[in-house]
Design an enzyme around this catalytic site. Structure first.
Site, short mmCIF file in Angstrom:
data_model
loop_
_atom_site.label_atom_id
_atom_site.label_comp_id
_atom_site.label_asym_id
_atom_site.label_seq_id
_atom_site.Cartn_x
_atom_site.Cartn_y
_atom_site.Cartn_z
N LYS A 23 0.83 -1.21 0.00
CA LYS A 23 0.00 0.00 0.00
C LYS A 23 0.87 1.26 0.00
CE LYS A 23 -2.82 1.06 3.73
NZ LYS A 23 -2.59 2.43 4.23
N SER A 24 1.86 1.30 0.89
CA SER A 24 2.70 2.51 0.98
C SER A 24 3.42 2.77 -0.34
CB SER A 24 3.74 2.32 2.09
OG SER A 24 3.12 2.22 3.33
N ARG A 28 2.98 5.93 -3.25
CA ARG A 28 4.14 6.74 -3.61
C ARG A 28 4.48 6.62 -5.09
NH1 ARG A 28 4.10 5.64 1.72
NH2 ARG A 28 5.42 6.79 3.18
N GLY A 95 -5.08 8.04 5.27
CA GLY A 95 -4.13 8.92 5.94
C GLY A 95 -2.91 9.18 5.08
N ASP A 316 1.69 -1.04 12.03
CA ASP A 316 0.40 -1.46 11.48
C ASP A 316 0.10 -2.93 11.78
OD1 ASP A 316 0.18 1.10 10.50
OD2 ASP A 316 0.93 0.57 8.51
N LYS A 343 -4.74 6.24 14.40
CA LYS A 343 -4.89 5.51 13.14
C LYS A 343 -6.37 5.53 12.73
CE LYS A 343 -0.50 4.55 13.05
NZ LYS A 343 0.36 5.27 12.12
N ARG A 347 -6.43 2.37 17.78
CA ARG A 347 -6.19 0.91 17.69
C ARG A 347 -5.82 0.29 19.03
NH1 ARG A 347 -3.33 0.60 11.70
NH2 ARG A 347 -5.29 0.73 10.54
O1 SPQ Z 1 -2.82 5.53 5.21
P1 SPQ Z 1 -3.21 5.25 6.62
O2 SPQ Z 1 -4.68 5.29 6.77
O3 SPQ Z 1 -2.51 6.13 7.61
O4 SPQ Z 1 -2.74 3.74 6.88
C1 SPQ Z 1 -2.01 3.03 7.90
C2 SPQ Z 1 -2.51 1.53 7.80
O5 SPQ Z 1 -2.77 0.87 8.80
O6 SPQ Z 1 -2.57 1.07 6.67
C3 SPQ Z 1 -2.19 3.59 9.31
F1 SPQ Z 1 -3.36 3.62 9.75
O7 SPQ Z 1 -0.62 2.95 7.60
C4 SPQ Z 1 0.32 4.04 7.64
C5 SPQ Z 1 1.35 3.75 8.72
O8 SPQ Z 1 0.77 3.58 9.98
C6 SPQ Z 1 0.98 4.12 6.30
C7 SPQ Z 1 2.26 4.88 6.31
C8 SPQ Z 1 2.86 5.30 5.03
O9 SPQ Z 1 2.54 4.74 3.96
O10 SPQ Z 1 3.72 6.21 5.07
C9 SPQ Z 1 2.94 5.15 7.48
C10 SPQ Z 1 2.41 4.84 8.81
O11 SPQ Z 1 1.83 6.01 9.38
P2 SPQ Z 1 2.74 7.10 10.14
O12 SPQ Z 1 1.77 8.11 10.65
O13 SPQ Z 1 3.41 6.34 11.24
O14 SPQ Z 1 3.67 7.68 9.20
#
Ligand code: SPQ
Length: 432
Positions: A23-24, A28, A95, A316, A343, A347
Protein backbone atom coordinates in the site's frame (compact mmCIF):
# COMPACT_ATOMS: atom_id res chain seq x y z
CA UNK A 1 -24.33 -2.24 8.50
CA UNK A 2 -23.27 -5.50 6.85
CA UNK A 3 -21.64 -8.37 8.70
CA UNK A 4 -20.20 -11.78 7.94
CA UNK A 5 -20.11 -14.90 10.10
CA UNK A 6 -16.93 -17.00 10.06
CA UNK A 7 -16.70 -20.51 11.48
CA UNK A 8 -13.72 -22.05 13.31
CA UNK A 9 -11.33 -24.20 11.30
CA UNK A 10 -11.29 -27.97 11.64
CA UNK A 11 -7.78 -28.42 10.24
CA UNK A 12 -4.68 -26.27 9.83
CA UNK A 13 -3.88 -23.89 6.99
CA UNK A 14 -1.75 -24.83 4.03
CA UNK A 15 -0.67 -23.53 0.64
CA UNK A 16 1.14 -20.70 -1.08
CA UNK A 17 -0.09 -17.12 -1.21
CA UNK A 18 0.96 -13.99 -3.09
CA UNK A 19 -0.41 -11.04 -1.16
CA UNK A 20 -1.42 -7.83 -3.03
CA UNK A 21 0.99 -4.99 -3.75
CA UNK A 22 2.34 -2.84 -0.94
CA UNK A 23 0.00 0.00 0.00
CA UNK A 24 2.70 2.51 0.98
CA UNK A 25 4.69 1.88 -2.21
CA UNK A 26 1.59 1.95 -4.46
CA UNK A 27 0.63 5.42 -3.17
CA UNK A 28 4.14 6.74 -3.61
CA UNK A 29 4.57 5.24 -7.08
CA UNK A 30 1.44 7.11 -8.23
CA UNK A 31 2.66 10.38 -6.69
CA UNK A 32 6.08 10.29 -8.36
CA UNK A 33 4.67 9.04 -11.69
CA UNK A 34 2.01 11.76 -11.75
CA UNK A 35 4.62 14.47 -11.10
CA UNK A 36 7.08 12.94 -13.58
CA UNK A 37 7.78 13.92 -17.14
CA UNK A 38 7.07 10.87 -19.30
CA UNK A 39 4.98 7.72 -19.14
CA UNK A 40 5.32 5.40 -16.14
CA UNK A 41 3.98 1.85 -15.81
CA UNK A 42 3.22 0.39 -12.42
CA UNK A 43 2.49 -3.33 -12.08
CA UNK A 44 1.14 -5.25 -9.08
CA UNK A 45 -0.43 -1.97 -7.96
CA UNK A 46 -2.66 -2.28 -4.89
CA UNK A 47 -6.24 -1.75 -6.05
CA UNK A 48 -7.45 -1.10 -2.48
CA UNK A 49 -9.65 1.97 -1.99
CA UNK A 50 -6.91 4.02 -0.33
CA UNK A 51 -4.53 3.88 -3.30
CA UNK A 52 -7.38 4.65 -5.70
CA UNK A 53 -7.88 7.89 -3.74
CA UNK A 54 -4.34 8.92 -4.62
CA UNK A 55 -4.99 8.06 -8.29
CA UNK A 56 -8.20 10.13 -8.31
CA UNK A 57 -6.48 13.07 -6.62
CA UNK A 58 -4.01 13.38 -9.50
CA UNK A 59 -6.79 12.99 -12.07
CA UNK A 60 -8.27 16.13 -10.45
CA UNK A 61 -4.97 17.85 -11.34
CA UNK A 62 -5.47 16.84 -14.98
CA UNK A 63 -3.07 13.87 -15.04
CA UNK A 64 -4.13 11.08 -17.43
CA UNK A 65 -4.06 7.77 -15.58
CA UNK A 66 -5.22 4.44 -17.05
CA UNK A 67 -5.79 1.42 -14.85
CA UNK A 68 -6.42 -2.17 -15.97
CA UNK A 69 -6.69 -4.20 -12.79
CA UNK A 70 -3.29 -4.11 -11.09
CA UNK A 71 -1.57 -2.36 -14.03
CA UNK A 72 -1.47 1.40 -14.03
CA UNK A 73 -0.13 3.66 -16.77
CA UNK A 74 0.45 7.28 -15.87
CA UNK A 75 1.04 9.80 -18.66
CA UNK A 76 3.06 12.36 -16.71
CA UNK A 77 3.64 15.73 -18.37
CA UNK A 78 5.72 17.20 -15.57
CA UNK A 79 5.00 19.43 -12.61
CA UNK A 80 4.38 22.53 -14.73
CA UNK A 81 1.61 20.86 -16.75
CA UNK A 82 -0.64 20.17 -13.74
CA UNK A 83 -4.01 21.97 -13.77
CA UNK A 84 -5.91 23.58 -10.90
CA UNK A 85 -8.60 21.16 -9.62
CA UNK A 86 -12.15 22.38 -10.16
CA UNK A 87 -13.63 20.46 -7.24
CA UNK A 88 -12.62 19.38 -3.71
CA UNK A 89 -10.35 16.32 -3.53
CA UNK A 90 -11.72 13.35 -1.58
CA UNK A 91 -8.99 11.61 0.46
CA UNK A 92 -11.56 9.03 1.67
CA UNK A 93 -10.17 6.92 4.53
CA UNK A 94 -6.54 7.30 3.49
CA UNK A 95 -4.13 8.92 5.94
CA UNK A 96 -1.26 8.35 3.53
CA UNK A 97 -3.02 10.24 0.71
CA UNK A 98 -3.92 13.07 3.11
CA UNK A 99 -0.46 13.52 4.64
CA UNK A 100 1.72 12.96 1.57
CA UNK A 101 -0.46 15.02 -0.74
CA UNK A 102 -0.50 17.88 1.76
CA UNK A 103 3.23 18.24 1.07
CA UNK A 104 2.55 18.31 -2.67
CA UNK A 105 -0.56 20.50 -2.68
CA UNK A 106 1.10 23.11 -0.46
CA UNK A 107 4.03 23.38 -2.87
CA UNK A 108 2.23 23.48 -6.24
CA UNK A 109 1.08 26.85 -7.64
CA UNK A 110 -2.62 25.89 -7.48
CA UNK A 111 -5.52 26.43 -5.12
CA UNK A 112 -7.03 23.17 -3.90
CA UNK A 113 -9.27 21.88 -1.14
CA UNK A 114 -9.51 18.39 0.35
CA UNK A 115 -11.71 16.40 2.71
CA UNK A 116 -11.94 12.87 4.09
CA UNK A 117 -14.41 10.37 5.52
CA UNK A 118 -15.58 10.40 9.15
CA UNK A 119 -12.51 8.48 10.40
CA UNK A 120 -9.92 10.52 8.49
CA UNK A 121 -11.66 13.75 9.56
CA UNK A 122 -10.69 12.92 13.16
CA UNK A 123 -7.01 12.21 12.41
CA UNK A 124 -4.42 14.94 13.11
CA UNK A 125 -3.25 16.99 10.15
CA UNK A 126 -1.31 19.58 12.17
CA UNK A 127 1.64 17.17 12.18
CA UNK A 128 2.11 18.05 8.48
CA UNK A 129 0.53 21.51 8.39
CA UNK A 130 2.81 23.04 11.07
CA UNK A 131 6.18 22.00 9.56
CA UNK A 132 4.94 22.86 6.06
CA UNK A 133 4.14 26.36 7.35
CA UNK A 134 7.82 26.63 8.36
CA UNK A 135 8.52 26.29 4.64
CA UNK A 136 6.04 29.09 3.84
CA UNK A 137 2.93 26.99 3.17
CA UNK A 138 -0.50 28.68 3.29
CA UNK A 139 -2.90 26.05 4.56
CA UNK A 140 -6.17 26.75 6.34
CA UNK A 141 -8.78 24.37 7.67
CA UNK A 142 -11.00 23.18 10.46
CA UNK A 143 -9.76 23.84 14.02
CA UNK A 144 -6.86 25.98 12.75
CA UNK A 145 -6.00 23.34 10.15
CA UNK A 146 -5.58 20.63 12.76
CA UNK A 147 -8.27 18.64 10.95
CA UNK A 148 -9.67 18.11 7.46
CA UNK A 149 -11.15 19.71 5.41
CA UNK A 150 -8.12 21.76 4.42
CA UNK A 151 -7.58 24.47 1.81
CA UNK A 152 -4.18 24.88 0.14
CA UNK A 153 -3.16 28.21 -1.37
CA UNK A 154 -0.31 26.49 -3.16
CA UNK A 155 2.87 28.49 -3.78
CA UNK A 156 6.61 28.09 -4.10
CA UNK A 157 7.91 27.01 -0.70
CA UNK A 158 11.35 27.74 0.72
CA UNK A 159 13.62 24.94 1.91
CA UNK A 160 14.04 24.71 5.70
CA UNK A 161 15.59 22.52 8.38
CA UNK A 162 12.87 20.69 10.22
CA UNK A 163 13.24 18.52 13.29
CA UNK A 164 10.36 16.11 13.34
CA UNK A 165 8.31 15.88 16.53
CA UNK A 166 6.71 12.48 15.73
CA UNK A 167 8.10 9.22 14.37
CA UNK A 168 6.05 9.20 11.18
CA UNK A 169 6.87 8.16 7.63
CA UNK A 170 3.89 10.16 6.41
CA UNK A 171 5.17 13.41 7.91
CA UNK A 172 8.71 12.73 6.69
CA UNK A 173 7.41 12.00 3.19
CA UNK A 174 5.22 15.11 3.07
CA UNK A 175 8.26 17.24 3.95
CA UNK A 176 10.52 15.50 1.44
CA UNK A 177 7.96 15.94 -1.33
CA UNK A 178 7.54 19.60 -0.41
CA UNK A 179 11.34 19.92 -0.27
CA UNK A 180 11.67 18.40 -3.75
CA UNK A 181 9.33 21.08 -5.14
CA UNK A 182 10.59 24.02 -3.02
CA UNK A 183 13.30 26.61 -3.65
CA UNK A 184 16.60 25.76 -1.91
CA UNK A 185 17.64 22.96 0.42
CA UNK A 186 15.45 21.11 2.90
CA UNK A 187 16.77 19.05 5.80
CA UNK A 188 14.43 16.68 7.62
CA UNK A 189 15.71 15.30 10.90
CA UNK A 190 13.89 12.15 11.96
CA UNK A 191 13.21 11.24 15.60
CA UNK A 192 13.69 7.59 14.76
CA UNK A 193 13.80 5.38 11.68
CA UNK A 194 10.50 4.99 9.85
CA UNK A 195 9.63 3.25 6.57
CA UNK A 196 11.88 4.62 3.82
CA UNK A 197 9.89 3.91 0.64
CA UNK A 198 9.75 7.60 -0.30
CA UNK A 199 13.55 7.84 -0.22
CA UNK A 200 13.89 4.57 -2.20
CA UNK A 201 11.44 5.72 -4.84
CA UNK A 202 13.10 9.12 -5.12
CA UNK A 203 16.22 7.32 -6.36
CA UNK A 204 14.03 5.28 -8.72
CA UNK A 205 12.50 8.45 -10.23
CA UNK A 206 15.81 10.30 -10.58
CA UNK A 207 15.49 12.57 -7.53
CA UNK A 208 18.67 13.21 -5.54
CA UNK A 209 18.41 12.78 -1.80
CA UNK A 210 21.10 12.25 0.83
CA UNK A 211 20.95 10.56 4.20
CA UNK A 212 23.41 11.12 7.02
CA UNK A 213 22.39 9.50 10.29
CA UNK A 214 18.85 10.69 11.00
CA UNK A 215 19.17 13.70 8.64
CA UNK A 216 17.74 13.65 5.12
CA UNK A 217 18.79 16.41 2.73
CA UNK A 218 17.01 17.23 -0.51
CA UNK A 219 17.57 20.06 -3.00
CA UNK A 220 14.53 21.85 -4.36
CA UNK A 221 13.26 22.33 -7.91
CA UNK A 222 13.73 18.71 -8.89
CA UNK A 223 11.54 17.24 -11.61
CA UNK A 224 10.96 13.44 -11.29
CA UNK A 225 11.65 11.32 -14.38
CA UNK A 226 9.23 8.57 -15.42
CA UNK A 227 9.90 4.98 -14.36
CA UNK A 228 8.55 1.44 -14.73
CA UNK A 229 7.99 -0.22 -11.43
CA UNK A 230 6.73 -3.49 -9.96
CA UNK A 231 5.25 -3.15 -6.47
CA UNK A 232 6.34 -5.90 -4.04
CA UNK A 233 3.74 -7.79 -1.99
CA UNK A 234 2.64 -5.97 1.16
CA UNK A 235 4.25 -7.35 4.32
CA UNK A 236 1.50 -5.66 6.34
CA UNK A 237 -1.07 -7.82 4.50
CA UNK A 238 1.13 -10.92 4.70
CA UNK A 239 1.31 -10.41 8.49
CA UNK A 240 -2.31 -11.55 8.92
CA UNK A 241 -1.68 -14.93 7.32
CA UNK A 242 1.75 -15.33 8.95
CA UNK A 243 0.12 -15.00 12.36
CA UNK A 244 -2.81 -17.18 11.24
CA UNK A 245 -0.41 -20.03 10.41
CA UNK A 246 1.64 -19.50 13.57
CA UNK A 247 -1.38 -19.83 15.88
CA UNK A 248 -3.51 -22.42 14.03
CA UNK A 249 -2.21 -25.89 14.83
CA UNK A 250 -1.24 -28.12 11.90
CA UNK A 251 -0.52 -25.15 9.60
CA UNK A 252 2.27 -24.60 7.11
CA UNK A 253 2.12 -21.81 4.51
CA UNK A 254 4.46 -19.96 2.17
CA UNK A 255 4.05 -16.30 1.20
CA UNK A 256 5.82 -15.41 -2.03
CA UNK A 257 7.13 -12.16 -3.49
CA UNK A 258 6.66 -10.09 -0.37
CA UNK A 259 8.55 -6.87 0.40
CA UNK A 260 11.28 -7.36 3.02
CA UNK A 261 12.40 -3.77 3.45
CA UNK A 262 14.21 -3.67 6.83
CA UNK A 263 12.18 -0.60 7.87
CA UNK A 264 8.98 -2.64 7.48
CA UNK A 265 9.76 -6.22 8.51
CA UNK A 266 9.40 -5.89 12.29
CA UNK A 267 6.60 -8.47 12.18
CA UNK A 268 9.18 -11.11 11.25
CA UNK A 269 11.44 -10.04 14.14
CA UNK A 270 8.47 -10.12 16.52
CA UNK A 271 7.38 -13.60 15.41
CA UNK A 272 10.97 -14.87 15.68
CA UNK A 273 11.21 -13.48 19.22
CA UNK A 274 7.92 -15.22 20.05
CA UNK A 275 9.51 -18.51 18.99
CA UNK A 276 7.58 -18.93 15.70
CA UNK A 277 8.85 -21.49 13.17
CA UNK A 278 9.44 -18.88 10.44
CA UNK A 279 11.97 -18.74 7.60
CA UNK A 280 12.72 -15.82 5.32
CA UNK A 281 14.52 -16.08 2.00
CA UNK A 282 15.41 -12.92 0.10
CA UNK A 283 15.06 -13.74 -3.61
CA UNK A 284 16.06 -10.40 -5.14
CA UNK A 285 15.11 -6.77 -5.50
CA UNK A 286 12.36 -4.96 -7.34
CA UNK A 287 13.81 -1.53 -7.92
CA UNK A 288 15.52 -0.68 -4.65
CA UNK A 289 13.20 -2.79 -2.50
CA UNK A 290 14.28 -6.27 -1.27
CA UNK A 291 11.67 -9.03 -1.85
CA UNK A 292 11.47 -12.69 -0.95
CA UNK A 293 9.48 -15.60 0.41
CA UNK A 294 8.44 -16.25 3.97
CA UNK A 295 7.42 -19.71 5.18
CA UNK A 296 5.86 -20.38 8.55
CA UNK A 297 4.54 -23.38 10.46
CA UNK A 298 2.42 -23.44 13.58
CA UNK A 299 4.37 -23.71 16.80
CA UNK A 300 4.24 -22.82 20.48
CA UNK A 301 4.69 -19.09 21.02
CA UNK A 302 5.97 -17.18 24.03
CA UNK A 303 5.15 -13.67 25.25
CA UNK A 304 7.58 -10.81 24.50
CA UNK A 305 8.07 -7.10 25.08
CA UNK A 306 7.85 -4.84 22.03
CA UNK A 307 9.08 -1.28 22.45
CA UNK A 308 11.33 1.52 21.25
CA UNK A 309 12.80 1.61 17.76
CA UNK A 310 11.06 -1.60 16.67
CA UNK A 311 7.59 -0.03 17.02
CA UNK A 312 7.54 2.12 13.83
CA UNK A 313 8.78 -0.98 12.00
CA UNK A 314 5.62 -2.95 12.90
CA UNK A 315 3.13 -0.23 13.85
CA UNK A 316 0.40 -1.46 11.48
CA UNK A 317 0.94 -5.09 12.56
CA UNK A 318 0.19 -4.49 16.26
CA UNK A 319 -3.48 -5.58 16.00
CA UNK A 320 -2.51 -8.97 14.57
CA UNK A 321 0.49 -9.30 16.93
CA UNK A 322 -1.95 -8.74 19.81
CA UNK A 323 -4.00 -11.69 18.54
CA UNK A 324 -0.82 -13.82 18.37
CA UNK A 325 -0.04 -12.78 21.96
CA UNK A 326 -3.37 -14.18 23.19
CA UNK A 327 -2.05 -17.60 22.12
CA UNK A 328 1.47 -17.17 23.52
CA UNK A 329 2.67 -18.55 26.84
CA UNK A 330 3.23 -15.71 29.34
CA UNK A 331 2.90 -11.96 29.12
CA UNK A 332 3.28 -9.73 26.05
CA UNK A 333 3.85 -6.03 26.69
CA UNK A 334 3.55 -3.48 23.87
CA UNK A 335 4.97 -0.03 24.77
CA UNK A 336 5.86 3.23 23.00
CA UNK A 337 2.95 2.75 20.61
CA UNK A 338 0.85 5.83 21.43
CA UNK A 339 0.66 6.50 17.66
CA UNK A 340 -1.91 3.68 17.51
CA UNK A 341 -4.43 6.15 18.94
CA UNK A 342 -4.44 8.24 15.73
CA UNK A 343 -4.89 5.51 13.14
CA UNK A 344 -8.16 4.64 11.33
CA UNK A 345 -9.51 3.89 14.82
CA UNK A 346 -7.85 4.31 18.19
CA UNK A 347 -6.19 0.91 17.69
CA UNK A 348 -5.36 0.49 21.37
CA UNK A 349 -9.05 0.67 22.23
CA UNK A 350 -10.41 -1.19 19.21
CA UNK A 351 -7.95 -4.10 19.65
CA UNK A 352 -8.51 -4.38 23.40
CA UNK A 353 -12.31 -4.11 23.14
CA UNK A 354 -12.63 -6.70 20.39
CA UNK A 355 -10.13 -9.27 21.71
CA UNK A 356 -11.60 -8.97 25.19
CA UNK A 357 -15.06 -9.65 23.68
CA UNK A 358 -13.63 -12.97 22.42
CA UNK A 359 -12.33 -13.82 25.91
CA UNK A 360 -8.74 -12.57 25.73
CA UNK A 361 -6.89 -11.40 28.84
CA UNK A 362 -5.82 -7.99 27.54
CA UNK A 363 -5.67 -4.49 28.97
CA UNK A 364 -4.97 -1.10 27.46
CA UNK A 365 -2.10 1.06 28.72
CA UNK A 366 -1.29 4.71 27.95
CA UNK A 367 1.02 3.77 25.07
CA UNK A 368 0.16 0.17 24.20
CA UNK A 369 -1.32 -2.94 25.78
CA UNK A 370 -0.57 -5.93 28.01
CA UNK A 371 -1.75 -9.40 27.02
CA UNK A 372 -1.57 -12.62 29.07
CA UNK A 373 -1.77 -15.98 27.33
CA UNK A 374 -2.51 -18.54 26.27
CA UNK A 375 -6.29 -18.20 26.37
CA UNK A 376 -8.85 -20.17 24.34
CA UNK A 377 -10.89 -17.60 22.44
CA UNK A 378 -14.68 -17.91 22.28
CA UNK A 379 -16.86 -17.08 19.34
CA UNK A 380 -18.44 -13.64 19.43
CA UNK A 381 -18.58 -10.36 17.59
CA UNK A 382 -15.72 -8.23 16.29
CA UNK A 383 -16.62 -4.72 15.17
CA UNK A 384 -14.09 -3.40 12.65
CA UNK A 385 -15.40 0.14 13.32
CA UNK A 386 -14.50 0.69 9.66
CA UNK A 387 -10.81 -0.12 10.31
CA UNK A 388 -9.46 -2.66 7.81
CA UNK A 389 -6.77 -4.01 10.12
CA UNK A 390 -9.26 -4.59 12.96
CA UNK A 391 -11.60 -6.43 10.57
CA UNK A 392 -8.76 -8.71 9.41
CA UNK A 393 -7.63 -9.34 12.99
CA UNK A 394 -11.17 -10.52 13.82
CA UNK A 395 -11.36 -12.74 10.75
CA UNK A 396 -8.06 -14.46 11.61
CA UNK A 397 -9.29 -14.94 15.22
CA UNK A 398 -12.20 -16.98 13.81
CA UNK A 399 -9.74 -19.68 12.61
CA UNK A 400 -8.97 -20.56 16.24
CA UNK A 401 -12.09 -19.46 18.12
CA UNK A 402 -14.30 -22.07 19.76
CA UNK A 403 -17.44 -20.75 18.06
CA UNK A 404 -18.40 -18.58 15.08
CA UNK A 405 -17.08 -15.01 14.92
CA UNK A 406 -19.24 -12.31 13.38
CA UNK A 407 -17.33 -9.44 11.77
CA UNK A 408 -19.25 -6.18 11.58
CA UNK A 409 -18.43 -4.03 8.56
CA UNK A 410 -16.03 -6.46 6.84
CA UNK A 411 -16.17 -4.25 3.71
CA UNK A 412 -13.58 -1.96 5.32
CA UNK A 413 -10.99 -4.67 4.57
CA UNK A 414 -11.08 -3.56 0.89
CA UNK A 415 -9.11 -0.48 1.97
CA UNK A 416 -5.85 -2.44 1.91
CA UNK A 417 -6.62 -6.06 0.97
CA UNK A 418 -9.45 -6.50 -1.55
CA UNK A 419 -8.63 -10.23 -2.03
CA UNK A 420 -8.53 -10.95 1.70
CA UNK A 421 -11.55 -13.29 1.90
CA UNK A 422 -10.51 -15.10 -1.30
CA UNK A 423 -7.13 -15.86 0.31
CA UNK A 424 -8.78 -16.54 3.67
CA UNK A 425 -10.82 -19.36 2.05
CA UNK A 426 -8.11 -20.52 -0.36
CA UNK A 427 -5.63 -21.57 2.30
CA UNK A 428 -8.33 -23.58 4.06
CA UNK A 429 -9.53 -25.46 0.99
CA UNK A 430 -6.09 -26.84 0.28
CA UNK A 431 -6.25 -28.84 3.52
CA UNK A 432 -8.92 -31.22 2.18
O1 SPQ B 1 -2.82 5.53 5.21
P1 SPQ B 1 -3.21 5.25 6.62
O2 SPQ B 1 -4.68 5.29 6.77
O3 SPQ B 1 -2.51 6.13 7.61
O4 SPQ B 1 -2.74 3.74 6.88
C1 SPQ B 1 -2.01 3.03 7.90
C2 SPQ B 1 -2.51 1.53 7.80
O5 SPQ B 1 -2.77 0.87 8.80
O6 SPQ B 1 -2.57 1.07 6.67
C3 SPQ B 1 -2.19 3.59 9.31
F1 SPQ B 1 -3.36 3.62 9.75
O7 SPQ B 1 -0.62 2.95 7.60
C4 SPQ B 1 0.32 4.04 7.64
C5 SPQ B 1 1.35 3.75 8.72
O8 SPQ B 1 0.77 3.58 9.98
C6 SPQ B 1 0.98 4.12 6.30
C7 SPQ B 1 2.26 4.88 6.31
C8 SPQ B 1 2.86 5.30 5.03
O9 SPQ B 1 2.54 4.74 3.96
O10 SPQ B 1 3.72 6.21 5.07
C9 SPQ B 1 2.94 5.15 7.48
C10 SPQ B 1 2.41 4.84 8.81
O11 SPQ B 1 1.83 6.01 9.38
P2 SPQ B 1 2.74 7.10 10.14
O12 SPQ B 1 1.77 8.11 10.65
O13 SPQ B 1 3.41 6.34 11.24
O14 SPQ B 1 3.67 7.68 9.20
Amino acid sequence: MSSIQLNPLKEGLSGNLSVPGDKSISHRAVIFSALAEGTSHITNFLTGEDCLRTVQAFREFGVEIERKGKEVTIYGKGINALQTPTQPINFGNSGTTARLLSGVLAALPHFSTAFGDASLSKRPMDRVVLPLREMGAKISGREEARLLPLAFEGRELTGATIEMSVKSAQVKSALLLAGMLAEGETNVIEKGTTRNHTEMLMSEYGIHIQKEGQKLTIQGNQQPKSSDLRVPGDISSAAFFLVAAAITSGSSILIEGVGLNPTRNGIITALEQMGADIKTEETGRVGHEPVGNVSIKSSKLNGITLEGDLIPNLIDEIPIIALAATQAEGQTVIKDAGELKVKETNRIDSVVFNLRALGADIEATEDGMIINGPVNLNGGTVNSYGDHRIGMMGAIASYIAEGPVEIINPKSIDISYPEFFEHFNEIQKKTS
